[in-house]
Design a protein around this motif. Structure first.
Motif, PDB file in Angstrom:
ATOM      1  N   ILE A  14      53.100  34.530   9.996  1.00  0.00           N
ATOM      2  CA  ILE A  14      53.699  35.735  10.578  1.00  0.00           C
ATOM      3  C   ILE A  14      52.833  36.962  10.307  1.00  0.00           C
ATOM      4  O   ILE A  14      52.786  37.882  11.126  1.00  0.00           O
ATOM      5  CB  ILE A  14      55.153  35.951  10.102  1.00  0.00           C
ATOM      6  CG1 ILE A  14      55.243  36.108   8.585  1.00  0.00           C
ATOM      7  CG2 ILE A  14      56.048  34.821  10.576  1.00  0.00           C
ATOM      8  CD1 ILE A  14      56.651  36.458   8.087  1.00  0.00           C
ATOM      9  N   LEU A  15      52.136  36.965   9.193  1.00  0.00           N
ATOM     10  CA  LEU A  15      51.227  38.087   8.914  1.00  0.00           C
ATOM     11  C   LEU A  15      50.069  38.098   9.909  1.00  0.00           C
ATOM     12  O   LEU A  15      49.717  39.145  10.470  1.00  0.00           O
ATOM     13  CB  LEU A  15      50.690  37.989   7.483  1.00  0.00           C
ATOM     14  CG  LEU A  15      51.671  38.328   6.359  1.00  0.00           C
ATOM     15  CD1 LEU A  15      51.042  38.067   4.993  1.00  0.00           C
ATOM     16  CD2 LEU A  15      52.145  39.769   6.457  1.00  0.00           C
ATOM     17  N   VAL A  16      49.470  36.931  10.140  1.00  0.00           N
ATOM     18  CA  VAL A  16      48.354  36.842  11.086  1.00  0.00           C
ATOM     19  C   VAL A  16      48.840  37.125  12.506  1.00  0.00           C
ATOM     20  O   VAL A  16      48.210  37.880  13.257  1.00  0.00           O
ATOM     21  CB  VAL A  16      47.691  35.448  11.019  1.00  0.00           C
ATOM     22  CG1 VAL A  16      46.648  35.300  12.130  1.00  0.00           C
ATOM     23  CG2 VAL A  16      47.047  35.224   9.665  1.00  0.00           C
TER      24      VAL A  16
ATOM     25  N   ALA B 249      59.005  31.705  13.559  1.00  0.00           N
ATOM     26  CA  ALA B 249      57.833  32.561  13.350  1.00  0.00           C
ATOM     27  C   ALA B 249      57.517  33.355  14.613  1.00  0.00           C
ATOM     28  O   ALA B 249      57.257  34.565  14.560  1.00  0.00           O
ATOM     29  CB  ALA B 249      56.625  31.707  12.951  1.00  0.00           C
ATOM     30  N   GLY B 250      57.573  32.685  15.778  1.00  0.00           N
ATOM     31  CA  GLY B 250      57.290  33.363  17.042  1.00  0.00           C
ATOM     32  C   GLY B 250      58.263  34.489  17.324  1.00  0.00           C
ATOM     33  O   GLY B 250      57.873  35.548  17.827  1.00  0.00           O
ATOM     34  N   GLY B 251      59.535  34.295  16.990  1.00  0.00           N
ATOM     35  CA  GLY B 251      60.537  35.331  17.217  1.00  0.00           C
ATOM     36  C   GLY B 251      60.440  36.500  16.262  1.00  0.00           C
ATOM     37  O   GLY B 251      60.942  37.600  16.553  1.00  0.00           O
ATOM     38  N   MET B 252      59.784  36.302  15.126  1.00  0.00           N
ATOM     39  CA  MET B 252      59.647  37.369  14.139  1.00  0.00           C
ATOM     40  C   MET B 252      58.471  38.292  14.433  1.00  0.00           C
ATOM     41  O   MET B 252      58.416  39.424  13.925  1.00  0.00           O
ATOM     42  CB  MET B 252      59.487  36.752  12.737  1.00  0.00           C
ATOM     43  CG  MET B 252      60.719  36.001  12.252  1.00  0.00           C
ATOM     44  SD  MET B 252      60.429  34.973  10.778  1.00  0.00           S
ATOM     45  CE  MET B 252      60.351  36.212   9.489  1.00  0.00           C
ATOM     46  N   ILE B 253      57.531  37.820  15.269  1.00  0.00           N
ATOM     47  CA  ILE B 253      56.291  38.567  15.492  1.00  0.00           C
ATOM     48  C   ILE B 253      56.478  39.919  16.186  1.00  0.00           C
ATOM     49  O   ILE B 253      55.976  40.948  15.691  1.00  0.00           O
ATOM     50  CB  ILE B 253      55.267  37.705  16.269  1.00  0.00           C
ATOM     51  CG1 ILE B 253      54.854  36.499  15.436  1.00  0.00           C
ATOM     52  CG2 ILE B 253      54.041  38.531  16.669  1.00  0.00           C
ATOM     53  CD1 ILE B 253      54.314  36.825  14.061  1.00  0.00           C
TER      54      ILE B 253
ATOM     55  N   VAL C 186      64.852  23.177   7.653  1.00  0.00           N
ATOM     56  CA  VAL C 186      66.070  22.438   8.011  1.00  0.00           C
ATOM     57  C   VAL C 186      67.128  23.386   8.567  1.00  0.00           C
ATOM     58  O   VAL C 186      68.201  22.959   8.961  1.00  0.00           O
ATOM     59  CB  VAL C 186      66.661  21.680   6.798  1.00  0.00           C
ATOM     60  CG1 VAL C 186      65.685  20.642   6.303  1.00  0.00           C
ATOM     61  CG2 VAL C 186      67.030  22.641   5.665  1.00  0.00           C
ATOM     62  N   PHE C 187      66.833  24.689   8.588  1.00  0.00           N
ATOM     63  CA  PHE C 187      67.807  25.684   9.018  1.00  0.00           C
ATOM     64  C   PHE C 187      67.394  26.313  10.347  1.00  0.00           C
ATOM     65  O   PHE C 187      66.213  26.602  10.556  1.00  0.00           O
ATOM     66  CB  PHE C 187      67.957  26.786   7.971  1.00  0.00           C
ATOM     67  CG  PHE C 187      68.360  26.281   6.617  1.00  0.00           C
ATOM     68  CD1 PHE C 187      69.512  25.537   6.473  1.00  0.00           C
ATOM     69  CD2 PHE C 187      67.582  26.533   5.498  1.00  0.00           C
ATOM     70  CE1 PHE C 187      69.894  25.056   5.236  1.00  0.00           C
ATOM     71  CE2 PHE C 187      67.954  26.059   4.247  1.00  0.00           C
ATOM     72  CZ  PHE C 187      69.115  25.316   4.114  1.00  0.00           C
ATOM     73  N   PRO C 188      68.352  26.556  11.259  1.00  0.00           N
ATOM     74  CA  PRO C 188      68.018  27.128  12.556  1.00  0.00           C
ATOM     75  C   PRO C 188      67.898  28.653  12.575  1.00  0.00           C
ATOM     76  O   PRO C 188      67.623  29.228  13.619  1.00  0.00           O
ATOM     77  CB  PRO C 188      69.188  26.680  13.444  1.00  0.00           C
ATOM     78  CG  PRO C 188      70.335  26.589  12.503  1.00  0.00           C
ATOM     79  CD  PRO C 188      69.761  26.129  11.196  1.00  0.00           C
ATOM     80  N   HIS C 189      68.156  29.305  11.470  1.00  0.00           N
ATOM     81  CA  HIS C 189      68.101  30.774  11.451  1.00  0.00           C
ATOM     82  C   HIS C 189      67.975  31.223  10.000  1.00  0.00           C
ATOM     83  O   HIS C 189      67.933  30.409   9.088  1.00  0.00           O
ATOM     84  CB  HIS C 189      69.362  31.376  12.086  1.00  0.00           C
ATOM     85  CG  HIS C 189      69.137  32.688  12.759  1.00  0.00           C
ATOM     86  ND1 HIS C 189      68.834  33.834  12.051  1.00  0.00           N
ATOM     87  CD2 HIS C 189      69.167  33.042  14.070  1.00  0.00           C
ATOM     88  CE1 HIS C 189      68.692  34.837  12.901  1.00  0.00           C
ATOM     89  NE2 HIS C 189      68.877  34.382  14.132  1.00  0.00           N
ATOM     90  N   GLY C 190      67.892  32.538   9.811  1.00  0.00           N
ATOM     91  CA  GLY C 190      67.870  33.075   8.459  1.00  0.00           C
ATOM     92  C   GLY C 190      66.624  33.876   8.142  1.00  0.00           C
ATOM     93  O   GLY C 190      66.632  34.727   7.254  1.00  0.00           O
ATOM     94  N   GLY C 191      65.520  33.605   8.863  1.00  0.00           N
ATOM     95  CA  GLY C 191      64.305  34.368   8.633  1.00  0.00           C
ATOM     96  C   GLY C 191      63.814  34.267   7.198  1.00  0.00           C
ATOM     97  O   GLY C 191      63.793  33.202   6.589  1.00  0.00           O
TER      98      GLY C 191
ATOM     99  N   VAL D  27      49.931  32.432  18.202  1.00  0.00           N
ATOM    100  CA  VAL D  27      49.061  32.272  17.025  1.00  0.00           C
ATOM    101  C   VAL D  27      49.896  31.871  15.807  1.00  0.00           C
ATOM    102  O   VAL D  27      49.534  30.950  15.061  1.00  0.00           O
ATOM    103  CB  VAL D  27      48.274  33.568  16.740  1.00  0.00           C
ATOM    104  CG1 VAL D  27      47.564  33.487  15.388  1.00  0.00           C
ATOM    105  CG2 VAL D  27      47.263  33.826  17.850  1.00  0.00           C
ATOM    106  N   ALA D  28      51.016  32.550  15.609  1.00  0.00           N
ATOM    107  CA  ALA D  28      51.894  32.222  14.478  1.00  0.00           C
ATOM    108  C   ALA D  28      52.420  30.798  14.604  1.00  0.00           C
ATOM    109  O   ALA D  28      52.429  30.033  13.632  1.00  0.00           O
ATOM    110  CB  ALA D  28      53.056  33.215  14.414  1.00  0.00           C
TER     111      ALA D  28
END
Length: 327
Positions: free
Chosen positions: A301-303, A203-207, A279-284, A266-267
């Motif tokens: 992620i929206l917030v 979530a942090g990496g998607m922000i 259970v997955f390390p990636h994929g978004g 925050v996310a």
């Protein structure tokens, strides 16, 4: 020191990069929640392929082609024993650097001996050592790791560390610090079948890219010269490609870094507080529906991407009030 750590983490990331397509397929099959026995069986067999691929490509990154077979075998053994990524990562590094050492020893020998060494000696020795290491880990070390797992699975420790790691993901947007946090998330998958840490880190990496994309939608005039790239950050963000935001922070990198880290924190806080896990390390977004409490991940992620809009939109005066209301 950071450079050396970054070089080693690249090996881990190389292993992850090649299993991402498989993880996405598994995530999509899991998300369908189909009662079709054939699809269920296919999904289960695909899961068995994660560790062998991870081990093979991580060892390939460290030691080139001689590492592929040992990587596959130790991956299969790890999967069969139900171990986490942690022992697989450790043994991959040991075997990878051992291969390099053996190659140095036989560097000046005839080609025929080098061929035998590469095709027979190295795989045989390394597979045997890998098997021995993993059996020892499963029989002795794994039992002594329980206290370690219990500490990091404590609710309050999880919330604090997840929030910190999520914010670190936005520190250098794909740089060495980002990769260290991501690798810790991968290792955390060994702390339990589902990892809250990994979900928070994702979530942090998607922000950052999502925040840029949101801002480009709100404030179109600001992005006239690179509007397409700004909108492309919707895709970058949803696919967990943090680097997409780099192009847009060149003028004020330090200021953007602070606010991206706040949004990511925050996310991460929302994800960890509500116990969202993966259970997955990636994929978004492609594996989000296989997460526990996936709807709260989307909320997070929206917030996180919205909470920093006042700064990006040049409304700094209202930032603190807006931030407090969103929290």
């Amino acid at each position: 020191m950071i450079k050396k750590i970054d070089e080693n983490i690249k090996h881990i990331n190389n292993g992850i990069a090649y299993i991402i397509p498989l993880l996405m397929i598994i995530g999509l099959l899991t998300a369908t929640n189909s009662n079709n026995d054939t699809l269920i069986n296919i999904n289960e067999y695909l899961k068995y392929g994660i560790y062998p691929l991870f081990g093979a490509f991580m060892l390939y990154s460290i030691s080139d082609r001689p590492g592929i077979v040992p990587g596959v075998v130790v991956g299969i053994i790890s999967s069969y024993l139900g171990l986490s990524y942690l022992p697989l990562i450790i043994i991959s590094f040991i075997l990878g650097f051992l291969i390099k050492y053996i190659q140095i020893i036989f560097k000046n020998t005839p080609i025929s001996i080098k061929t035998i060494t590469s095709m027979v000696l190295i795989p045989t020795i390394l597979v045997s050592l890998g098997y021995l290491f993993l059996i020892i880990w499963d029989s002795y070390i794994e039992d002594h790791m329980i206290w370690f797992y219990n500490v990091f699975n404590n609710k309050y420790v999880t919330i604090i560390l997840s929030t910190i790691l999520a914010s670190i993901m936005a520190y250098d947007l794909g740089g060495p610090i980002n990769k260290i946090a991501f690798s810790l998330g991968v290792i955390s998958l060994g702390l339990g079948f589902n990892s809250i840490y990994m979900a928070a880190i994702m979530a942090g990496g998607m922000i950052p890219p999502l925040a840029i994309a949101f801002n480009a939608t709100i404030n179109r005039k600001k992005y006239i010269d690179n509007k397409k790239n700004a909108y492309l950050n919707y895709l970058n963000g949803l696919l967990f490609l943090t680097e997409g935001a780099l192009e847009f922070i060149q003028k004020e990198p330090k200021k953007f870094r602070v606010f991206f880290m706040i949004g990511s924190a925050v996310a991460g806080l929302i994800v960890s507080f509500f116990g969202v896990s993966t259970v997955f390390p990636h994929g978004g977004i492609l594996i989000v529906f296989s997460m526990e409490k996936w709807h709260l991940f989307i909320l997070a992620i929206l917030v996180g991407a919205t909470v920093i809009q006042p700064y990006i939109y040049k409304l700094e005066v209202w930032y603190l009030l807006f931030f407090l209301v969103m929290i």
